[in-house]
Design an enzyme around this catalytic site. Structure first.
Site, PDB file in Angstrom:
ATOM      1  CB  CYS A  79      -0.981  -0.065   1.167  1.00  0.00           C
ATOM      2  SG  CYS A  79      -2.449   0.922   0.858  1.00  0.00           S
ATOM      3  CG  HIS A 170      -3.024  -3.371   3.896  1.00  0.00           C
ATOM      4  ND1 HIS A 170      -2.038  -2.639   4.504  1.00  0.00           N
ATOM      5  CD2 HIS A 170      -3.805  -2.493   3.235  1.00  0.00           C
ATOM      6  CE1 HIS A 170      -2.204  -1.349   4.226  1.00  0.00           C
ATOM      7  NE2 HIS A 170      -3.282  -1.234   3.461  1.00  0.00           N
ATOM      8  CD  GLU A 172       0.072  -5.192   5.956  1.00  0.00           C
ATOM      9  OE1 GLU A 172       0.145  -5.876   4.911  1.00  0.00           O
ATOM     10  OE2 GLU A 172      -0.217  -3.977   5.948  1.00  0.00           O
TER      11      GLU A 172
HETATM   12  N1  GLN Z   1      -3.795   6.304   1.082  1.00  0.00           N
HETATM   13  C1  GLN Z   1      -2.481   6.054   1.608  1.00  0.00           C
HETATM   14  C2  GLN Z   1      -1.429   6.863   0.865  1.00  0.00           C
HETATM   15  O1  GLN Z   1      -1.702   7.395  -0.153  1.00  0.00           O
HETATM   16  C3  GLN Z   1      -2.138   4.579   1.528  1.00  0.00           C
HETATM   17  C4  GLN Z   1      -3.117   3.788   2.368  1.00  0.00           C
HETATM   18  C5  GLN Z   1      -2.544   2.585   3.039  1.00  0.00           C
HETATM   19  O2  GLN Z   1      -1.329   2.379   3.102  1.00  0.00           O
HETATM   20  N2  GLN Z   1      -3.418   1.798   3.603  1.00  0.00           N
HETATM   21  O3  GLN Z   1      -0.339   6.957   1.317  1.00  0.00           O
END
Ligand code: GLN
Length: 186
Positions: A79, A170, A172
Site C-alpha cells: 500500500c 495488505h 499483513e
Molecule cells: N492512502 C495512503 C497513501 O496514499 C495509503 C493507504 C494505506 O497504506 N493503507 O499513502
C-alpha cells in the site's frame, strides 16, 4: 537472516506479527543507526506515504535503504509501501525510492469508498484474501520487465520487478502468511 521493517509510521506492527508467526526475527527501522550492515530484506508497510516519505528523508534513512534496494536486496512494499517504491505517482511529484517502474494512483478508489475486501490470485498463490484500505492501484507499467501478480476489477494491484514486490493490498492484515513466506524465500 536480517529482515528490517520500516517503522516510521503506519501498520508496521502487523508485518512484525506475520513474521513472528513464521518464526522470523526482524528489526524495526526507526533511524539510520537501526539499519544493520547486512540487511537482507526490507518491508515497507502501509500507512500514509507522504508522512513516511518525509520521515525517510528527515531521519536520513533514505539513501542507505535506496542503495540496498538498487543492490537487489528483496523489498516488499504494501500500500503506502508500494507508493514509496513507485517510479511515478499520478498528478504528484515524488521523492520516494522510485526504484519500481510503475505509475501509481493514490487513493485510487476514492477516500471514503476506498476500503474493501476481495480474493484473488497473487502470482503463484491462489485464493489469497485481498484487503484494500484507501488503496492505490497501478495505472501503468513503465518497464516490460515488471510482472503483474494480481488484477482486481481490471486494475493492477500487485507487481514484481526484480527484487521488488509491491502490493496495493495488505497481506499483513490477514492470517494468510503465503506472501510473507514467498518474500522471505526470494
Ligand atoms: N492512502 C495512503 C497513501 O496514499 C495509503 C493507504 C494505506 O497504506 N493503507 O499513502
Amino acid at each position: 537472516m536480517a529482515v528490517g521493517i520500516l517503522a516510521l509510521q503506519g501498520a508496521f506492527i502487523e508485518h512484525a506479527h506475520s513474521l513472528e508467526q513464521l518464526s522470523q526475527d526482524y528489526i524495526l527501522l526507526r533511524k539510520k543507526a537501526d539499519i544493520p550492515k547486512n540487511l537482507e530484506r526490507l518491508i515497507l508497510p502501509g500507512g500514509e506515504s507522504t508522512v513516511q516519505r518525509k520521515l525517510l528523508h528527515e531521519l536520513d534513512l533514505y539513501s542507505v535503504l535506496k542503495e540496498k534496494i538498487l543492490e537487489d536486496m528483496p523489498v516488499l512494499g504494501t500500500c503506502a509501501g508500494l507508493i514509496l517504491l513507485a517510479g511515478e505517482i499520478a498528478g504528484e511529484e515524488t521523492d520516494g525510492f522510485r526504484t519500481l517502474p510503475v505509475l501509481v494512483r493514490r487513493n485510487a478508489y476514492g477516500r471514503q469508498l476506498g476500503s474493501f475486501s476481495a480474493e484473488g490470485t497473487v502470482g503463484e498463490i491462489s485464493n489469497f484474501p485481498l484487503r484494500f484500505i484507501r488503496a492505490p492501484y497501478i495505472e501503468k507499467i513503465l518497464n516490460p520487465a515488471v510482472t503483474v501478480l494480481n488484477l482486481t476489477d481490471q486494475h493492477i494491484t500487485a507487481v514484481r520487478y526484480r527484487n521488488q514486490i509491491g502490493t496495493a493490498f495488505h497481506p499483513e492484515l490477514t492470517e494468510d502468511l503465503r506472501i510473507h513466506k514467498m518474500f522471505l524465500n526470494l
